[in-house]
Design a protein around this motif. Structure first.
Motif, PDB file in Angstrom:
ATOM      1  N   ILE A  66       3.585  -9.360  11.924  1.00  0.00           N
ATOM      2  CA  ILE A  66       3.705 -10.282  10.780  1.00  0.00           C
ATOM      3  C   ILE A  66       2.549 -10.499  10.300  1.00  0.00           C
ATOM      4  N   ALA A  67       2.443 -10.707   9.079  1.00  0.00           N
ATOM      5  CA  ALA A  67       1.067 -10.657   8.422  1.00  0.00           C
ATOM      6  C   ALA A  67       0.348 -12.139   8.392  1.00  0.00           C
ATOM      7  N   SER A  86      13.061  -1.079  12.890  1.00  0.00           N
ATOM      8  CA  SER A  86      13.598  -2.060  13.910  1.00  0.00           C
ATOM      9  C   SER A  86      12.807  -3.400  13.989  1.00  0.00           C
ATOM     10  N   VAL A  87      11.393  -3.228  13.448  1.00  0.00           N
ATOM     11  CA  VAL A  87      10.303  -4.346  13.589  1.00  0.00           C
ATOM     12  C   VAL A  87      11.067  -5.385  12.458  1.00  0.00           C
ATOM     13  N   PHE A  88      11.400  -4.799  11.240  1.00  0.00           N
ATOM     14  CA  PHE A  88      11.842  -5.743  10.438  1.00  0.00           C
ATOM     15  C   PHE A  88      13.173  -6.304  10.500  1.00  0.00           C
ATOM     16  N   ALA A 127       6.187 -10.963   4.732  1.00  0.00           N
ATOM     17  CA  ALA A 127       4.869  -9.970   4.758  1.00  0.00           C
ATOM     18  C   ALA A 127       4.643  -9.540   6.215  1.00  0.00           C
ATOM     19  N   PHE A 128       4.718  -8.148   5.985  1.00  0.00           N
ATOM     20  CA  PHE A 128       4.169  -7.289   7.437  1.00  0.00           C
ATOM     21  C   PHE A 128       2.796  -6.736   7.067  1.00  0.00           C
ATOM     22  N   SER A 129       1.825  -6.682   8.179  1.00  0.00           N
ATOM     23  CA  SER A 129       0.852  -5.840   7.867  1.00  0.00           C
ATOM     24  C   SER A 129       0.884  -4.549   9.023  1.00  0.00           C
TER      25      SER A 129
END
Length: 228
Positions: free
Chosen positions: A75-76, A216-218, A65-67
């Protein structure tokens, strides 16, 4: 002289007191039951969500999960809002993002989850998380094979500048779909199927440009995990 029989008046105070006590006890039981099952319900919802993520992102075996906060994803943490869920295959390759969306249906609010492939710029999966649509009619959005096939490769391409959806996703009447970004509706469940088009249309307009910009973050997350 005629005698009159006097009836003792009902003690209304005792009745009111008893009713109030019963009301308090019932309220207390409801609160205790709610508090006692809250964690269990939350766990079941989380488990159902995780299972749904795998369904809308075929081939994924792990999720994260990402917020989203203002301009970037992280990262959440527990309690975070504006969540999206990245799905990865067994080799750590990014399959896509699962996105929760909701909107008004015929009977009540419909809450759905859909999968988005960054590489293909398509919706690749769809699942109804919550719905109170009419059984036998509106609930076909959850199980009608023809309707669900709309979301195997639904076009969600961005414009040339990658700043917005090229063509807004919409629902059309059954049999009238001619474009890859159109959802073929359900006869007899017009309102419910159109609601799905509205929900996904608005959600993709909001999220897809942001997700594409931050892809790119994921991908970086899994690269970092594989190096540890």
């Amino acid at each position: 002289m005629k005698e009159t029989t006097q009836i003792a008046p009902t003690n209304s105070f005792k009745m009111i007191k008893a009713m109030a006590l019963i009301g308090i006890l019932c309220g207390l039981l409801i609160v205790l039951t709610y508090e006692g099952t809250l964690a269990r319900i939350a766990d079941l919802k989380e488990k159902a969500l995780q299972e749904a993520i795998f369904k809308v992102l075929p081939g994924s075996t792990q999720t994260q999960a990402f917020s989203y906060n203002k301009s970037s994803f992280d990262i959440a943490s527990k309690g975070d809002q504006n969540l999206v869920y990245a799905g990865y295959d067994e080799n750590g390759e990014l399959i896509g993002l699962a996105i929760v969306a909701s909107g008004q249906g015929y009977a009540d609010v419909i809450r759905v989850l859909y999968g988005y492939s960054i590489d293909n710029q398509k919706i690749i999966g769809f699942y109804v998380l919550e719905s109170k649509e009419t059984p036998g009619l509106g609930d076909k959005i959850e199980k009608d094979p023809s309707f669900l096939s709309n979301f195997e490769a639904l076009d969600a391409s961005l414009n040339e500048a990658k700043s917005a959806i090229q063509n807004k996703i919409v629902t059309v009447k059954k049999g009238e779909k001619v474009n890859e970004w159109e959802i073929d509706g359900i006869t007899g469940a017009t309102i419910s199927s159109r609601a799905i088009g509205d929900i996904i249309g608005k959600s993709t307009q909001k999220w897809i440009p942001i997700i594409y910009k931050n892809q790119s973050v994921f991908k970086k997350y899994r690269n970092e995990q594989s190096q540890q």
